[in-house]
Design a protein around this motif. Structure first.
Motif: not given
Lengths: 345, 289
Positions: B239-242, B228-231, B70-72, B152-154
């Motif tokens: 800061s983990e994406i789906a 995304v995964i690098f930054i 859900l966070y992702a 960070q999410p940013l």
């Protein structure tokens, strides 16, 4: 309202669009700016509207210098060649646009705007199409909407940039007549740009003939046609044969034929004579006149067109109601000019 | 005299769904289109749902609706929405500049806009990370002010903004070019100020294109992985994406788990894009019938 331009100069990079142009439109006058493309006519119109600013010179409305005022403060109605209607608005919304963007204090209420829009739509004979979108209208109808939109704000002057340029011939002619009527009822000082001489001569009170950024002549349609002030005007308006000639003491000589009464008087030396195709008499060979050989004869309705060639090789186009009977290509003829306009070469 | 029964006058094609057309080859091209879409899009997508269905409802909830997932989702969709919004604003400005003004280096700028299309996303990710890391060129400037971007999410938003830019620029550009300066001049001659001209004349005309650009940038950003995964730094619950979760499930050979998350994202994306499409259709109908 009197609209005047004083000593307008405008450059686009190295190109001189307008070179010290001065012009005045009288109140209620319908003025045509006529010239070939690149003559500066549209630039002059846009400078009057405030859509373009001159490098030097000024524009005055009733004697008040408006040169630095932006378009929206000049209250000019501007009609574009390609209509420039707002596509996402209905016809009625387009026409009412100028009223709805007025500052709140001056803005008429919704009912007053509706009344005014209906009034204008019936003026342009589109009263039943207020709810349509521009894409659902024909070209002629769109241009009438554009005109109604420009008139809605009671402009000081009406400026039209090639208003019929994008329309087909039949619609163009109807719209022209109709615009003339609208102008006569509104008595609004109007200036329109065209490259179509017929349009300019037909519509305007006065015609401004422009070429290479300068005004060649400003006069009534009759005067610019019959008394052109320069070789350019003579050549641009109507169809004329251009013949090399020699001018001596006000008389000119073409191919050995001397003609005394020329207008306007030109300086002695080599010159160019302009003779319109219908300003010749066709006589039998051997008569005093310009000796030519007939190359082709065509009949188009009541007039016959004769393509002739002088012994020097110059081609002359002649139209006449009654060509001598039994003419065949190759026949020798004499052309007697009734009227010649000569300018120094 | 006998009456001969004539065959019905209606042409065969008129009885079906298809109007008779002068263009030949409808059957062939339509057949190919359906086949192609099936092979490329529909069958793989249905495989996602079929595989997911195999794990049962409880299993699905456990993986796809776990706290971590859900966070992702929140990060993926949230960051994508923010990035697409940023692109909508600045992409519009870029498109405006490219259409309206002539300036030295315009062709270079024009080419730069397409760069995020062409650049391998991993390259973009590494470059952005190097720039925004606390010891990078930009990160070093921001760090003293307490602004952390990388890991960070940013950082996710920055990466998604980068890859989404061309979508907005390239969809708005032709519409702006088509609008031309004339309507603006017309508005000005009718007394409208700059702001009124923009709000009443330009904005409504470009809104559908802008919405399309936003939708494309958003859709691209939701699925973005490489850059995304690098930054992002990939910290769970932060800061983990789906898409990364999907890859992690795959690495553990938990294919149903991966497809469960994928199916959830797919449905969410579809609903969002469908809503944007509806909005767009509505505004287009309202504008030019």
């Amino acid at each position: 309202m009197t609209v005047s331009a004083h000593n307008i100069v405008k450059h686009f990079g190295a190109f001189t669009a307008l070179d010290d142009v001065s012009l005045e439109a009288q109140p209620g006058e319908f003025l045509a700016l006529l010239g070939p493309s690149g003559s500066g006519k549209t630039t002059l119109l846009r400078i009057m509207a405030g859509l373009e600013f001159p490098d030097s010179g000024s524009i005055c409305f009733d004697g008040v210098d408006v040169s630095t005022r932006p378009t929206r403060e000049r209250a000019v109605g501007f009609v574009f060649q390609h209509y420039a209607l707002f596509r996402h608005m209905t016809v009625a919304e387009n026409v009412g646009f100028g009223l709805t963007v007025k500052p709140r204090a001056e803005r008429p209420d919704a009912a007053a705007i509706r009344t005014r829009v209906n009034e204008l739509l019936s003026l342009v004979q589109l009263g039943h199409l207020g709810d349509r979108y521009p894409s659902q209208l024909s070209g002629g109808q769109r241009q009438r909407v554009a005109l109604a939109r420009a008139l809605a704000v009671n402009p000081n002057i009406l400026l039209l940039d090639e208003p019929f340029g994008a329309l087909d011939a039949k619609v163009r002619k109807d719209l022209r007549r109709w615009l003339r009527e609208v102008h006569q009822t509104m008595k609004l000082t109007s200036v329109f740009v065209t490259h179509d001489q017929e349009e300019a001569l037909d519509l305007a009170d006065r015609v401004v003939v422009m070429n290479h950024g300068v005004i060649e002549q400003v006069d009534t349609p009759d005067a610019v046609y019959n008394r052109p002030a320069s070789a350019f005007v003579c050549d641009f308006l109507g169809n004329a044969n251009k013949l090399d000639c020699t001018i001596t003491g006000g008389a000119i000589e073409i191919g050995g034929h001397r003609i005394e009464n020329t207008a306007p008087p030109a300086a002695d030396g080599r010159g160019i004579a302009f003779i319109r195709p219908h300003e010749f008499d066709v006589a039998a060979d051997g008569q005093p006149g310009v000796a030519v050989t007939l190359r082709r004869l065509t009949r188009t309705g009541p007039m016959a067109a004769l393509d002739c060639q002088t012994s020097a090789g110059a081609l002359i186009e002649v139209t006449t109601l009654e060509p001598p009977a039994g003419l065949l290509p190759g026949a020798a003829l004499t052309l007697v000019p009734r009227r010649v306009r000569a300018y120094a070469a | 005299m006998t009456t001969v029964a004539l065959p019905a006058a209606t042409p065969r094609a008129r009885r079906g769904l298809v109007e008779r057309s002068i263009m030949p080859g409808f059957g062939l091209t339509m057949g190919f289109t359906v086949f192609y879409l099936s092979v490329i899009v529909l069958i793989p997508l249905s495989a996602v749902f079929i595989t997911t269905a195999g794990m049962g409802f409880d299993g699905f909830v456990e993986v796809a609706l776990s706290q971590r997932a859900l966070y992702a989702y929140r990060l993926s969709f949230g960051a994508a929405a923010i990035a697409a919004s940023i692109n909508a604003v600045f992409g519009l400005v870029v498109a405006w500049v490219l259409v309206r003004y002539e300036f030295p280096g315009k062709r270079l700028v024009n080419a730069l806009v397409d760069l995020p299309f062409a650049l391998p996303t991993a390259v973009a990710g590494i470059a952005l990370t190097a720039l925004y890391a606390p010891n990078g060129w930009i990160g070093a400037w921001l760090a003293p002010h307490g602004i952390k971007v990388a890991f960070q999410p940013l950082g996710v938003v920055v990466a998604l903004t980068f890859i989404g830019l061309p979508f907005v620029v390239r969809t708005v550009e032709p519409v702006l070019a088509d609008l031309g300066p004339e309507v603006e001049e017309a508005a000005a001659s009718l007394g409208a100020g700059r702001w009124q001209t923009f709000a009443r004349v330009i904005w409504p005309a470009i809104l559908p294109a802008l919405a399309t650009g936003f939708a494309l940038a958003f859709a691209r950003a939701v699925g973005e992985y490489g850059s995304v995964i690098f930054i992002a730094g990939n910290m769970p619950y932060k800061s983990e994406i789906a898409p990364l979760l999907i890859v992690m499930q795959l690495e553990q050979y938990n294919i149903p788990g991966a497809t469960a998350i994928a199916a959830t994202m797919l449905i969410a994306s579809f609903v969002l894009l469908f809503a944007i499409n509806l909005l767009q259709g509505w505004s287009r109908r309202r504008m030019a019938a």
